[in-house]
Design a protein around this motif. Structure first.
Motif, short mmCIF file in Angstrom:
data_model
loop_
_atom_site.label_atom_id
_atom_site.label_comp_id
_atom_site.label_asym_id
_atom_site.label_seq_id
_atom_site.Cartn_x
_atom_site.Cartn_y
_atom_site.Cartn_z
N ALA A 19 -6.90 -8.61 10.14
CA ALA A 19 -7.48 -9.23 9.08
C ALA A 19 -7.84 -8.48 7.89
CB ALA A 19 -8.87 -9.93 9.57
N ALA A 20 -7.27 -8.77 6.77
CA ALA A 20 -7.09 -8.09 5.49
C ALA A 20 -7.90 -8.98 4.38
CB ALA A 20 -6.11 -7.63 4.84
N LYS A 21 -9.06 -8.34 3.98
CA LYS A 21 -9.80 -9.20 2.77
C LYS A 21 -9.82 -8.34 1.53
CE LYS A 21 -12.56 -11.94 5.93
NZ LYS A 21 -13.81 -12.11 6.83
N GLY A 22 -9.51 -8.98 0.48
CA GLY A 22 -9.82 -8.42 -0.90
C GLY A 22 -9.29 -7.04 -1.06
N VAL A 23 -8.09 -6.87 -0.61
CA VAL A 23 -7.44 -5.55 -0.26
C VAL A 23 -6.71 -5.11 -1.80
CG1 VAL A 23 -5.74 -3.90 0.74
CG2 VAL A 23 -7.02 -5.31 2.07
N GLN A 24 -7.25 -3.87 -2.61
CA GLN A 24 -6.53 -3.36 -3.86
C GLN A 24 -6.14 -2.08 -3.30
OE1 GLN A 24 -7.24 -5.52 -6.32
NE2 GLN A 24 -9.15 -6.49 -5.56
N VAL A 25 -4.94 -1.83 -4.11
CA VAL A 25 -4.50 -0.55 -3.91
C VAL A 25 -3.98 0.14 -5.26
CG1 VAL A 25 -2.71 1.10 -2.78
CG2 VAL A 25 -3.48 -0.73 -1.50
N TYR A 26 -4.65 1.20 -5.30
CA TYR A 26 -4.24 2.01 -6.73
C TYR A 26 -3.58 3.47 -6.62
CZ TYR A 26 -8.12 -1.11 -8.41
OH TYR A 26 -8.93 -2.21 -8.72
N TYR A 27 -2.46 3.45 -7.27
CA TYR A 27 -1.81 4.94 -7.54
C TYR A 27 -2.39 5.50 -8.70
CZ TYR A 27 1.17 3.80 -3.27
OH TYR A 27 1.72 3.42 -2.19
N ASP A 29 -3.96 5.26 -11.89
CA ASP A 29 -4.40 4.21 -12.79
C ASP A 29 -3.26 2.93 -12.51
OD1 ASP A 29 -6.16 5.90 -13.84
OD2 ASP A 29 -4.66 6.34 -15.70
N THR A 30 -2.38 3.17 -11.66
CA THR A 30 -1.61 1.71 -11.44
C THR A 30 -2.02 1.03 -10.14
OG1 THR A 30 0.54 3.34 -12.05
CG2 THR A 30 0.90 1.08 -10.85
N HIS A 31 -2.27 -0.31 -10.56
CA HIS A 31 -2.88 -1.19 -9.66
C HIS A 31 -1.75 -1.70 -8.86
CE1 HIS A 31 -6.19 -4.56 -9.30
NE2 HIS A 31 -5.65 -4.14 -8.04
N ALA A 32 -1.22 -1.24 -7.64
CA ALA A 32 -0.12 -1.61 -6.92
C ALA A 32 -0.34 -2.92 -5.98
CB ALA A 32 0.23 -0.43 -6.31
N ILE A 33 -1.58 -2.99 -5.51
CA ILE A 33 -1.75 -4.39 -4.83
C ILE A 33 -3.15 -4.95 -5.19
CG2 ILE A 33 -2.58 -4.91 -2.22
CD1 ILE A 33 0.40 -4.22 -2.32
N LYS A 34 -3.09 -6.10 -5.57
CA LYS A 34 -4.22 -6.70 -6.16
C LYS A 34 -4.58 -7.97 -5.15
CE LYS A 34 -1.33 -6.02 -10.15
NZ LYS A 34 -0.25 -6.64 -10.89
N ASP A 68 -3.42 7.47 3.24
CA ASP A 68 -4.31 8.48 2.93
C ASP A 68 -3.45 9.69 2.87
OD1 ASP A 68 -5.99 6.44 4.13
OD2 ASP A 68 -6.81 7.72 5.74
N THR A 69 -1.93 9.72 3.12
CA THR A 69 -1.29 11.13 2.93
C THR A 69 -0.96 11.28 1.42
OG1 THR A 69 0.89 9.93 3.39
CG2 THR A 69 -0.64 10.82 5.29
N ILE A 70 -1.49 10.14 0.58
CA ILE A 70 -0.68 10.23 -0.82
C ILE A 70 -2.19 10.63 -1.56
CG2 ILE A 70 0.04 9.13 -2.93
CD1 ILE A 70 1.56 7.47 -0.63
N ASP A 71 -2.32 11.82 -2.21
CA ASP A 71 -3.40 12.29 -2.96
C ASP A 71 -4.18 11.16 -4.10
OD1 ASP A 71 -3.58 14.42 -1.36
OD2 ASP A 71 -2.57 15.71 -3.13
N ILE A 72 -3.03 10.47 -4.66
CA ILE A 72 -3.40 9.75 -5.81
C ILE A 72 -3.65 8.19 -5.39
CG2 ILE A 72 -2.39 11.19 -7.74
CD1 ILE A 72 -0.06 9.05 -7.76
N CYS A 73 -3.52 7.83 -4.06
CA CYS A 73 -3.68 6.49 -3.66
C CYS A 73 -4.89 6.33 -3.33
CB CYS A 73 -2.86 6.31 -2.55
SG CYS A 73 -2.75 4.71 -2.10
N ARG A 74 -5.69 5.11 -3.58
CA ARG A 74 -6.82 4.63 -3.38
C ARG A 74 -6.76 3.26 -2.83
NH1 ARG A 74 -8.80 4.42 -8.27
NH2 ARG A 74 -9.85 2.32 -8.40
N VAL A 75 -7.70 3.00 -1.74
CA VAL A 75 -7.34 1.69 -1.11
C VAL A 75 -8.75 1.12 -1.02
CG1 VAL A 75 -6.87 0.44 1.01
CG2 VAL A 75 -5.77 2.39 0.35
#
Length: 265
Positions: A19-27, A29-34, A68-75
Motif C-alpha cells: 500500500a503506497a500513499k502520497g508517495v513523492q520522489v525527488y532527484y 530539484d526534479t520532482h520525478a514521482i508526484k 536509497d543507493t542514489i545520493d540525490i534521491c529523496r522519497v
C-alpha cells in the motif's frame, strides 16, 4: 443475490500486499514521482506502463528502497508491505530486499557458477543449515525459474556462459531463492528475443501463484498478456490504475486512451 455478495466480498478480501500513499520522489530539484497512491494485491501480476521517463521504474525502485543507493534521491510518503512501513528507520534495507526480490532489464548474473549465483542469497541470509539444505534450495529456485532441466548437469559452469534468455531465468531463480514475497521486474524481457520473452512471460504467470509480481514494461502487448492489474504513469503521475482488461478496452482517463491508441508515448 447472496452469491453476488459473496463474490464481491471475495474481491474486497483479496490481500493487499503493498500500500503506497502520497508517495513523492525527488532527484535533487526534479520532482520525478508526484503524489502516487496505489494498492497492489498479493498473488497478482501488476504491470506499470507509460512512456519513457514517466516514472514507472523510479516508482518500482521505491518498493525495495533501491533509490536509497542514489545520493540525490529523496522519497516521501508512506509505503507499507503487509502493513509494515518499509521506510521506518528500524527496517534493514538488506533484509527488505530479501523479502522483495528484483530482476533487472539486462540479465546480470554474478561472475560465478550457476549454482553459486542461486546459492549466494540463501547463504548470506542464513537460510541453509548445511550443504544438503543449500542443494535443495538451489534446485527448488532453478525449478521455479523454469531452467533446472537445462542446467542441472552443468551447475558448476559459469552463469555468464548461458544464453540471454537463460541468464534472465537464472536471475529470476536467484531472486526467488531467498523466498521473497514480492518480485519486482524492471523490463525483464527488453533485452530478449521473442522465444526467450515467451518463456519468461510463461514463467511470470506461474510465479504469481506464489508471489505478488510487479512488472515495468514498455510493451503494452506484454502488459495485456501477463498482468491482471495495470497502472498507467505519465509525467510522474499515476494517471489510472485498474483491471488490465478495462484499462486496455475502456480506460477512464483520456491520457490513458491516447497512450494505448499510440497518440502519446
Amino acid at each position: 443475490m447472496k452469491d453476488i455478495n459473496l463474490a464481491e466480498r471475495a474481491v474486497t478480501m483479496n490481500d493487499i500486499k503493498i500500500a503506497a500513499k502520497g508517495v513523492q520522489v525527488y532527484y535533487a530539484d526534479t520532482h520525478a514521482i508526484k503524489d502516487v497512491n496505489v494498492e497492489i494485491e498479493d498473488k497478482t501480476v501488476t504491470a506499470f506502463i507509460g512512456p519513457s521517463g514517466c516514472g514507472k521504474s523510479t516508482f518500482l525502485r521505491t518498493l525495495n528502497r533501491m533509490n536509497d543507493t542514489i545520493d540525490i534521491c529523496r522519497v516521501e510518503g508512506d509505503i507499507r508491505i503487509d502493513g509494515e512501513d518499509i521506510y521506518d528507520p528500524k527496517v534493514d534495507p538488506v533484509q527488505l530486499r530479501a523479502k522483495v526480490g528484483m530482476v533487472f532489464q539486462k540479465p546480470n548474473p554474478f561472475p560465478k557458477s550457476i549454482y553459486d549465483n542461486v546459492a549466494y542469497g540463501p547463504k548470506i541470509h542464513g537460510l541453509a543449515r548445511n550443504k544438503a539444505d543449500l542443494d535443495e534450495i538451489v534446485e527448488k529456485a532453478l525449478r521455479r525459474g523454469a531452467i533446472w532441466d537445462e542446467v542441472k548437469d552443468r551447475l558448476h559452469a559459469p552463469g555468464t556462459g548461458l544464453s540471454g534468455g537463460q541468464q534472465q531465468r537464472l536471475c529470476i531463480a536467484r531472486a526467488v531463492a531467498t523466498e521473497p514475497e514480492v518480485l519486482l521486474m524492471d523490463e525483464p524481457c527488453s533485452a530478449l528475443d521473442p522465444i526467450a520473452t515467451a518463456q519468461v512471460e510463461e514463467l511470470i504467470d506461474e510465479l504469481r501463484q506464489s508471489y505478488s509480481v510487479v512488472i515495468v514494461t514498455h510493451s503494452m502487448q506484454q502488459a495485456a498478456r501477463v498482468s491482471q492489474k495495470t497502472a498507467f504513469f505519465h509525467l510522474g503521475n499515476l494517471v489510472e490504475f485498474g483491471e488490465t482488461d478495462k484499462i486496455f478496452t475502456n480506460p477512464e482517463d483520456p491520457r490513458t486512451e491516447s497512450y494505448i491508441s499510440g497518440r502519446i508515448g
